[in-house]
Design a protein around this motif. Structure first.
Motif, PDB file in Angstrom:
ATOM      1  N   UNK A  55       0.829  -1.217   0.000  1.00 34.56           N
ATOM      2  CA  UNK A  55       0.000   0.000   0.000  1.00 34.56           C
ATOM      3  C   UNK A  55       0.858   1.258   0.000  1.00 34.56           C
ATOM      4  N   UNK A  56       2.149   1.095  -0.262  1.00 39.84           N
ATOM      5  CA  UNK A  56       3.030   2.248  -0.287  1.00 39.84           C
ATOM      6  C   UNK A  56       2.974   3.032  -1.579  1.00 39.84           C
ATOM      7  N   UNK A  57       2.454   2.408  -2.625  1.00 43.84           N
ATOM      8  CA  UNK A  57       2.359   3.084  -3.914  1.00 43.84           C
ATOM      9  C   UNK A  57       0.953   2.942  -4.466  1.00 43.84           C
ATOM     10  N   UNK A  58       0.424   4.046  -4.950  1.00 46.80           N
ATOM     11  CA  UNK A  58      -0.879   4.048  -5.591  1.00 46.80           C
ATOM     12  C   UNK A  58      -0.824   4.919  -6.839  1.00 46.80           C
ATOM     13  N   UNK A  59      -1.655   4.574  -7.788  1.00 47.84           N
ATOM     14  CA  UNK A  59      -1.807   5.384  -8.996  1.00 47.84           C
ATOM     15  C   UNK A  59      -3.297   5.516  -9.290  1.00 47.84           C
ATOM     16  N   UNK A  60      -3.675   6.667  -9.828  1.00 48.25           N
ATOM     17  CA  UNK A  60      -5.061   6.936 -10.167  1.00 48.25           C
ATOM     18  C   UNK A  60      -5.164   7.501 -11.569  1.00 48.25           C
ATOM     19  N   UNK A  61      -6.281   7.212 -12.208  1.00 47.40           N
ATOM     20  CA  UNK A  61      -6.598   7.894 -13.452  1.00 47.40           C
ATOM     21  C   UNK A  61      -6.872   9.358 -13.136  1.00 47.40           C
ATOM     22  N   UNK A  62      -6.516  10.232 -14.065  1.00 46.52           N
ATOM     23  CA  UNK A  62      -6.719  11.666 -13.846  1.00 46.52           C
ATOM     24  C   UNK A  62      -8.187  11.982 -13.577  1.00 46.52           C
ATOM     25  N   UNK A  63      -9.070  11.228 -14.187  1.00 44.43           N
ATOM     26  CA  UNK A  63     -10.504  11.500 -14.073  1.00 44.43           C
ATOM     27  C   UNK A  63     -11.049  11.243 -12.666  1.00 44.43           C
ATOM     28  N   UNK A  64     -10.320  10.511 -11.842  1.00 45.70           N
ATOM     29  CA  UNK A  64     -10.827  10.187 -10.504  1.00 45.70           C
ATOM     30  C   UNK A  64      -9.946  10.729  -9.382  1.00 45.70           C
ATOM     31  N   UNK A  65      -8.815  11.318  -9.719  1.00 51.68           N
ATOM     32  CA  UNK A  65      -7.910  11.853  -8.693  1.00 51.68           C
ATOM     33  C   UNK A  65      -8.628  12.873  -7.816  1.00 51.68           C
ATOM     34  N   UNK A  66      -8.410  12.732  -6.523  1.00 51.21           N
ATOM     35  CA  UNK A  66      -9.034  13.646  -5.580  1.00 51.21           C
ATOM     36  C   UNK A  66     -10.442  13.261  -5.185  1.00 51.21           C
ATOM     37  N   UNK A  67     -11.033  12.295  -5.884  1.00 52.35           N
ATOM     38  CA  UNK A  67     -12.402  11.853  -5.567  1.00 52.35           C
ATOM     39  C   UNK A  67     -12.433  10.403  -5.106  1.00 52.35           C
ATOM     40  N   UNK A  68     -11.577   9.572  -5.689  1.00 58.33           N
ATOM     41  CA  UNK A  68     -11.545   8.140  -5.364  1.00 58.33           C
ATOM     42  C   UNK A  68     -10.298   7.833  -4.549  1.00 58.33           C
ATOM     43  N   UNK A  69     -10.430   6.871  -3.640  1.00 59.21           N
ATOM     44  CA  UNK A  69      -9.296   6.415  -2.843  1.00 59.21           C
ATOM     45  C   UNK A  69      -9.268   4.895  -2.823  1.00 59.21           C
ATOM     46  N   UNK A  70      -8.128   4.324  -3.202  1.00 58.40           N
ATOM     47  CA  UNK A  70      -7.958   2.880  -3.167  1.00 58.40           C
ATOM     48  C   UNK A  70      -7.196   2.512  -1.894  1.00 58.40           C
ATOM     49  N   UNK A  71      -7.589   1.407  -1.291  1.00 57.69           N
ATOM     50  CA  UNK A  71      -6.917   0.924  -0.092  1.00 57.69           C
ATOM     51  C   UNK A  71      -7.026  -0.594  -0.066  1.00 57.69           C
ATOM     52  N   UNK A  72      -6.287  -1.226   0.846  1.00 58.56           N
ATOM     53  CA  UNK A  72      -6.349  -2.682   0.930  1.00 58.56           C
ATOM     54  C   UNK A  72      -6.110  -3.127   2.356  1.00 58.56           C
ATOM     55  N   UNK A  73      -6.651  -4.289   2.658  1.00 57.14           N
ATOM     56  CA  UNK A  73      -6.459  -4.951   3.941  1.00 57.14           C
ATOM     57  C   UNK A  73      -5.943  -6.345   3.627  1.00 57.14           C
TER      58      UNK A  73
END
Length: 122
Positions: A55-73
């Motif tokens: 979970x140290x690195x994440x990437x987002x599409x520009x269209x969702x940056x700032x609105x979507x957050x990915x996480x994992x358990x």
């Protein structure tokens, strides 16, 4: 073999929020990156977000940056996608994916879920 099962999709009004979950089972996913893609009606599948095993690195599409957050358990073998400020253009089938490939803006999955429908009304 890996099975990925998405849940949490549904119908929401514009500006609302949804949280998608993807539960993985089968072989161990240790050191696997996971991510989300989506396919809107009449369009090709597109990358949404990806997260590394740690979970140290994440990437987002520009269209969702700032609105979507990915996480994992990793203890639960589950990845999440928190979607806020949803727009009608976010309407799509959302797919969970897993791969041993390192995360990047062009990351793609090897294992895929069946998808969950997200519909955002205006």
């Amino acid at each position: 073999q890996v099975q990925l099962v998405e849940s949490g999709g549904g119908l929401v009004q514009a500006g609302g929020s949804l949280r998608l979950s993807c539960a993985a089972s089968g072989r161990t996913l240790r050191n696997y990156a996971m991510g989300w893609f989506r396919r809107a009606p009449g369009k090709e599948r597109e990358f949404v977000a990806t997260i590394s095993w740690s979970a140290g690195s994440t990437y987002y599409a520009d269209s969702v940056k700032g609105r979507f957050t990915i996480s994992r358990d990793n203890a639960k073998n589950t990845v999440y996608l928190q979607m806020n400020s949803l727009k009608p253009e976010d309407t799509a089938v959302y797919y969970c994916a897993a791969s041993s490939r390192p995360v990047s803006p062009t990351w793609s999955g090897f294992y895929w879920g069946q998808g969950t429908q997200v519909t955002v009304s205006s």
